[in-house]
Structure formats: structure tokens, C-alpha cells
Design a protein around this motif. Structure first.
Motif, PDB file in Angstrom:
ATOM      1  N   SER B  44     -34.994 -16.370  39.287  1.00  0.00           N
ATOM      2  CA  SER B  44     -35.346 -15.410  40.345  1.00  0.00           C
ATOM      3  C   SER B  44     -35.193 -16.035  41.729  1.00  0.00           C
ATOM      4  CB  SER B  44     -36.786 -14.934  40.174  1.00  0.00           C
ATOM      5  OG  SER B  44     -36.924 -14.242  38.967  1.00  0.00           O
ATOM      6  N   GLN B  84     -36.890  -8.178  39.401  1.00  0.00           N
ATOM      7  CA  GLN B  84     -37.385  -8.456  38.053  1.00  0.00           C
ATOM      8  C   GLN B  84     -38.455  -7.442  37.668  1.00  0.00           C
ATOM      9  OE1 GLN B  84     -38.497 -12.502  37.498  1.00  0.00           O
ATOM     10  NE2 GLN B  84     -39.351 -12.173  35.477  1.00  0.00           N
ATOM     11  N   ASP B 160     -32.013  -9.049  38.114  1.00  0.00           N
ATOM     12  CA  ASP B 160     -32.951 -10.081  37.688  1.00  0.00           C
ATOM     13  C   ASP B 160     -33.695  -9.609  36.439  1.00  0.00           C
ATOM     14  OD1 ASP B 160     -34.462 -12.327  37.550  1.00  0.00           O
ATOM     15  OD2 ASP B 160     -35.436 -12.091  39.497  1.00  0.00           O
ATOM     16  N   GLU B 161     -33.335 -10.175  35.315  1.00  0.00           N
ATOM     17  CA  GLU B 161     -33.913  -9.791  34.020  1.00  0.00           C
ATOM     18  C   GLU B 161     -34.037  -8.272  33.877  1.00  0.00           C
ATOM     19  OE1 GLU B 161     -37.197 -12.032  32.569  1.00  0.00           O
ATOM     20  OE2 GLU B 161     -36.551 -13.864  33.566  1.00  0.00           O
TER      21      GLU B 161
HETATM   22 MG   LIG Z   1     -37.814 -14.570  37.175  1.00  0.00          MG
END
Ligand SMILES: [Mg+2]
Ligand SMILES: Nc1ncnc2c1ncn2[C@@H]1O[C@H](COP(=O)(O)OP(=O)(O)O)[C@@H](O)[C@H]1O
Lengths: 365, 314
Positions: B44, B84, B160-161
Motif C-alpha cells: 500500500s 484497499q 490495492d488488494e
Molecule cells: Mg495494504
């Protein structure tokens, strides 16, 4: 044009969220109305029927007349008669009486000679409003009755301008506009901005092409409208319930309120650039609120404050707001007459908004 | 320009913690580039530095030909970022969220309507159009976030994810969407801790403690793994494990059903024979076999076990 559209998009989104947040929405209407009722009815600087105890050591017809005159003012009501000075003091100590009236045994001689006090008023100094009353009573034309020298003629005649009936509500309600706006505006903006940070919305927003100015001004706009709605609400309730007059022009009043609202909102935005959580924002808002309410001349007369407190009050927007609004509503002043406090508000607004924009970073660190 | 992102010596410190530690990165255009790494490995933080949310403590970043953070505002017109954590507005509906983001990106009325219609269709959001985002399921939210990130047709998507709260079927659909975007020329940088997702990337960087532990195409990484992968089948795996802890060349052991999956140092000439010899005493029936490395092996070899020579040097 895109510049303005982005700003308005932020405002529209903010307004929509606000409309869906029932608690906050309820506060917009509820807080002003509740505060109005509380302040309007509970705070009363007019004092009537204060319990008094009397020690009449003279026991003449003159002393009885004197007491009758005192009671006729309706400020005092003699509820107890004491037999001795000690008993009188006990009555006051226990709170049975707030004022003690001591009439000297040689009342008539003292009145005739005129160089020694004939009547002594003992006042409970632990009660803020009472001492002033005693001073008022002290200047009563007691000697006139004795029909003697001219020294007894009332030396001052006090007339209260702009509020002839001397009703507290008339002084309080205009000042409530600014006070209530201070309570709501700062908390609303700082809370809304910090919430967006807490929820992670800000991380997304600041990676878009939106600018800091658009973001902050866009957030401010819906609350300006809410502030004006609250102003209307307070004026309306003040008019209907307390008969508060409106001497000046509504346009002037709303313009003045507008500047104050924007100034308070900017303070809220500034707080939101410092606070990390909604709770912190709330506390900071509270820290600015208390001195505003205490020092702005709403509760205590501005003139009686020490110099440093007056200096602080000068920095607080509420002080200037109160001055403007009292001027317009009660004295019928125009906004042009009020240009000095207005200018101070504008300076505060510009400074605070710039500070908020400068401190606001389109970054996370 | 064939490179969408290039970074040199990218570093970010938070106080005493070095979250990202001198990363060199070259992300080719129109490909999916993956960041694979455990929690806290700096994925991140790196992505945030690439989109200018965090200022690097050191190193240089160039995104789509622009220096970051200096020209970050130019970059922001060309990228889409999916955080995220879900970061659209819970109290706005799907349509309202998309409409707001369109306006923020400065799309005019006609474009706005066309894009919204298209995204709602492509990301299968029609049946939720008037539902508040806060009440959507994980998969629906993820589709909404991706739809929002693609509204301004960015050249580069930073995700992000994106699939961390998404079921397998939705994850598959998500990847179909990503490949469609890549086919249209978009560059995608995606972080993940799922092996199967990492396997789908064109290229991959394995992050560990803020450093790139391995980098390349997934197949190539598996081929170049710095370990020998061996599987042992035996009735009494507990006994095998007892023996294995005494073998110094062994780097990791993982059980898969009735087999043990073992990573060994490469230095030994014939690891299978070595192992058979060690096991002969207690588990005579053990079957020892060399197998091909999976991406998981690559990941384990690159992260959980630092090379002893590196550790000694450190
Ligand atoms: Mg992260
Ligand atoms: N704002 C921050 N302040 C302090 N430390 C942070 C901050 N952000 C991340 N870190 C630390 O940096 C490291 C990497 O975090 P992160 O980039 O979020 O990893 P990942 O996304 O791979 O899980 C972690 O040790 C984390 O605790």
C-alpha cells in the motif's frame, strides 16, 4: 466552468448526505429551537420579588412607609421580620432572605441631618444579579418623603433605550443567533470533514483532479444555507414567543449573519485539518465555543472584563456578530453603520479559510 | 514509451519503520503487474507513493512520463486508484456515487451519462443501481469501486488488494474485467496476497519487508527459483518431520494432504538421494520425488526464509 461544477458537485453530495443523516438533520432544527426555549425562558436578568428580611429598629410610621415604598417597586418582598441584627444575619445565611433591610433606631434624625445612612441594605453577594438591584434601590428618593432638603431628590433618572420594557428576552434573542450558530456550524463542518477522513473517503477524493479550494468551499456551501435556515428559525421563534422586535432591515441582518456563518464554518474546516478523529474535532470545537459564549458579551458585559479577556473577545467572531446583530435588530442600525465589526468578521473569515486551505494537503502525510 | 511506471531507489520511512526500502520498479504498459506480499510488506505504501498520496523519503518516481510528486496533478488526470479499504460513500447509492465521481473527474453531461450507463452494465450493477453503497455485498462493492476507478478512462489503474473481501466467483469475474481493460490498452498495477491471482499477472514483484525479493514473469520465477522442491509421501509423516528438522539443507516444510512439500537449498548435488539416505532409518517406505516449483514455493523461498548468506551478512 468545470471549476464551479466540481465545487457544486461536492456541495450537492454533502447536502445529500446531510439530508440522509437523520440525527444531524434533526439537530439543525432541534438545537436552535431547544436553545431558544432554554435561554429565552430560563435566563432572566430581570429580578422581581426578591425575598427580603427586615430589622426595623425605629418602628415609626415613617419606617413603615419606607418599607412600603421599597415593596412597591416589586423588586423586594419582605418575607421575614428579624428582632435583632444577629437574627437578620442568620436568616440571610440560611438563604431565607437574599436582602436584609436595617432601619436605624434614629431614622428621622439621620434623614434630617443627611450625613449618615438611615437605611442599610445588606445584599447576598453570592448571587450575581442582586448587587446591581441594591444599587438601584439605594438611589431611590427616600428623603423626599421626609419633606426636607433637596439632597434627597433623585439624582439620576435611568431610562433604558432600545428596550424600554427592559425585558431580557429582547437582549438575549438577537445574541442567540450568533451563539447557536457557533454551536452548530463549527461542529458540523469539522465533524463532516473529519468523518470523511476517518472513513477513507478522503484518500480517494484527493487522488482525483479536484483542488483544495473546490473541496473546502464545496463543503462549506451547504452549511451556509443551513446557517441561514437556523437564523430564520431563531428570528421566527424570537418574534412569536418573545415578541422580539426587528428595528433594522432583514437584508442587512442576513448579510451580516452570512459573513459570520462563513467565518464559523472556516474555523470548523481549520479544526478539521488538525483533528484526527471526530471526537478530537468535537473537543476542539468545544474549546473555541466556551470562550465565545462567555466573552462575546452575551453573558457578561464586555466592558466589565479585564483587558486580556477583551483582547481575546476581539479575536472571536461571535463578539462582532453579536454587535452587528444587536445593532440591526434592536437599534435599527444599517450594515454600513456596523462596518467596523463587519470588517473584522471578513478578516477573520478570509484568514481562517486561507489557513484551512494552506493546511489542507492532498496527501496522507 | 513502453514503461508506465518507473521508480528508482524508492524509499519511505515512518519514524523508525522503513516501510519501503529502496525499490526499483519498471512496469510495462498495457500489462497487469502484480505486487505479491504479506501484510505489512509495503504494498500500500508503494502504491500511495506512486499516486502522490505519500511523499517518498528517498528515490525517484516517474508515472506515465511525469515526475511524482512534482507533477502529481497531471498524473491524477490519467490514473484511477482503488483504495484497499472501500472508500466510496456508504450513504450514497450506486448511481449517486458514480455520478459524483464523474463530476469530480469533470466529465460533461453526455459523456457522464454514457460512461455511467456503460459501467453499470459492464460491472453488473444494474440491479443495485439505487441501493446505498453501504448495504452492498463485498463483491458488489468491489465492482462499484472498480467501476468508479475506470470512469475517467485512465491509462493506469492502481488497485490495492481489490479482491480481499470478495468470493472466488467474483474474483474470477474481476480478473476478466481487468484483462478486458488491458486489452483496451490500460496498464494495471494490482497488489494481492493470493497466489492464484499473482499467477495471472503478466509480471510480478514479490515484496517482503519493503524490498523486492523477486521480480519477473510468474513462469520464469518458478523456473528460476533458488531452491529445490521435493515432495515426500509416507504413512508416518510425523516421523519424517522429526528426521527433516535434523537436515540442515532444508528451508521449509509444508504438508499437503498425505505429502510433505519441502524446499531445500540448491547447493547439494543430489538432494533426493541425500534425503532418502536420511530417511532410510525410520521411514523406509518414504517416497521422495523432485517436483516443479509453484508460485507459492517462489513466494516462500523469497520471503519467509532469507538466504542464510544474507542473514549472516546482515
Ligand atoms: Mg495494504
Ligand atoms: N501512516 C503510517 N504510519 C506509520 N507506519 C505506517 C503507516 N503506513 C504504513 N505503515 C507501516 O509500514 C509498513 C508497510 O505497510 P503497508 O504499506 O500498509 O503494507 P501492506 O499494504 O503490504 O500490507 C507496515 O509496517 C506499516 O505498519
Amino acid at each position: 466552468m468545470i471549476w464551479l461544477e466540481r465545487l457544486l458537485a461536492i456541495s450537492a453530495k454533502e447536502a445529500r448526505q446531510l439530508a440522509r443523516d437523520r440525527v444531524t438533520f434533526g439537530m439543525i432544527i432541534g438545537v436552535p429551537v431547544l436553545q431558544m426555549l432554554l435561554f429565552g425562558y430560563a435566563i432572566n436578568f430581570d429580578v422581581r420579588d426578591v425575598d427580603a428580611a427586615m430589622l426595623d429598629q425605629s418602628r415609626t410610621s415613617l419606617s413603615r412607609q419606607l418599607v412600603g415604598d421599597l415593596q412597591a417597586t416589586q423588586v423586594l418582598r419582605v418575607v421575614r421580620e428579624a428582632g435583632s441584627e444577629r437574627e437578620l444575619r442568620e436568616l440571610m445565611q440560611r438563604g431565607n432572605a437574599r436582602v436584609g433591610i436595617v432601619i436605624a433606631p434614629d431614622l428621622e434624625r439621620r434623614l434630617f441631618e443627611g450625613n449618615r445612612p438611615a437605611v442599610q441594605l445588606l445584599v447576598d453577594g453570592s448571587q450575581p444579579a442582586l448587587e446591581k438591584i441594591a444599587q438601584g434601590l439605594g438611589s431611590m428618593p427616600l428623603l423626599k418623603r421626609a419633606g426636607t432638603s433637596a439632597t434627597g431628590v433623585r439624582r439620576f433618572e435611568i431610562r433604558t433605550e432600545y428596550n424600554p420594557a427592559r425585558r431580557t428576552a429582547v437582549q438575549i434573542v438577537p445574541a442567540l443567533i450568533g451563539t447557536i450558530l457557533t454551536m452548530t456550524m463549527v461542529i458540523f463542518t469539522s465533524g463532516a470533514s473529519v468523518r470523511e477522513r476517518e472513513r477513507g473517503n478522503l484518500e480517494l477524493l484527493i487522488t482525483t483532479p479536484v483542488t483544495r479550494g473546490q473541496l473546502l468551499a464545496g463543503k462549506l456551501l451547504p452549511y451556509v444555507i443551513i446557517g441561514l435556515i437556523q437564523t430564520t428559525l431563531i428570528l421566527g421563534v424570537g418574534r412569536v414567543l418573545f415578541g422580539v422586535p426587528m428595528a433594522g432591515s432583514f437584508v442587512d441582518l442576513y448579510l451580516g449573519a452570512l459573513v459570520f456563518i462563513a467565518a464559523s464554518l472556516s474555523l470548523g474546516l481549520f479544526i478539521s485539518t488538525i483533528a484526527l478523529t471526530q471526537f478530537q474535532a468535537f473537543q476542539m470545537a468545544f474549546v473555541t465555543m466556551l470562550p465565545s459564549i462567555l466573552l462575546s458579551g452575551f453573558m457578561f458585559p464586555f466592558e466589565g472584563m479585564p483587558a486580556f479577556a477583551q483582547a481575546i473577545a476581539q479575536v472571536l467572531p461571535l463578539t462582532h456578530c453579536n454587535e452587528i446583530i444587536r445593532g440591526i435588530t434592536l437599534r435599527g442600525a444599517t450594515l454600513a453603520d456596523m462596518h467596523v465589526p463587519l470588517l473584522k468578521l471578513v478578516i477573520f473569515l478570509v484568514l481562517m479559510f486561507s489557513l484551512a486551505v494552506t493546511r489542507f494537503r492532498k496527501r496522507l502525510d | 514509451m513502453t514503461v508506465a511506471i518507473s521508480a528508482r531507489g524508492l524509499t519511505r520511512r515512518f519514524g523508525a519503520v522503513t516501510a519501503v526500502d529502496g525499490i526499483d520498479l519498471d512496469v510495462p504498459r498495457a500489462q497487469i503487474y502484480g505486487f505479491l506480499g504479506p501484510n505489512g510488506s509495503g504494498k500500500s505504501t508503494t502504491i500511495r507513493m506512486l499516486c502522490g498520496l505519500l511523499v517518498p523519503s528517498g528515490g525517484t518516481v516517474n508515472v506515465l512520463g511525469h515526475e511524482v510528486p512534482r507533477e502529481v496533478e497531471t498524473v491524477r488526470r490519467k490514473i484511477g486508484y482503488m483504495t484497499q479499504r472501500f472508500s466510496l460513500w456508504d450513504d450514497l447509492t450506486v448511481t449517486e456515487n458514480l455520478d459524483f465521481m464523474c463530476r469530480i473527474y469533470g466529465l460533461d453531461g453526455a459523456t457522464r451519462r454514457a460512461r455511467m450507463k456503460d459501467r453499470i452494465r459492464s460491472y453488473d450493477l444494474a440491479s443495485h443501481a439505487n441501493q446505498r453503497a453501504g448495504t452492498l455485498s463485498g463483491g458488489e462493492r468491489q465492482r462499484l469501486a472498480l467501476a468508479a476507478a475506470t470512469l475517467q478512462e485512465p491509462q493506469l489503474l492502481l488497485l490495492d488488494e481489490p479482491t480481499s473481501a470478495v468470493d472466488p466467483q467474483n474474483r474470477r469475474d474481476c480478473w476478466e474485467n481487468l484483462f478486458a481493460l488491458v486489452a483496451a490498452g490500460t496498464t494495471i498495477l494490482v497488489s494481492t496476497h493470493y497466489m492464484d491471482e499473482a499467477e495471472r499477472c503478466h509480471r510480478l514483484a514479490i515484496l517482503d519487508h519493503g524490498r523486492i525479493a523477486a521480480e519477473g514473469e510468474p513462469k520464469q520465477l518458478a523456473r528460476d527459483i533458488d531452491a529445490t522442491v521435493i515432495e515426500i509421501e509416507c504413512a508416518d509423516l510425523t516421523a519424517v518431520r522429526r528426521v527433516l528438522v535434523t537436515v540442515p539443507a532444508i528451508r521449509s516444510v509444508a504438508q499437503l494432504g498425505n505429502r510433505l512439500h519441502v524446499l531445500m537449498h540448491r547447493d547439494s548435488a543430489d538432494p533426493e538421494r541425500e534425503l532418502r539416505a536420511s530417511l532410510a532409518g525410520q521411514c523406509a517406505d518414504a517416497r521422495v520425488e523432485r517436483v516443479g516449483a509453484t508460485l507459492e514455493d517462489v513466494f516462500v523461498a523469497a520471503t519467509q526464509l532469507r538466504r542464510p548468506d544474507v542473514e549472516r551478512a546482515a
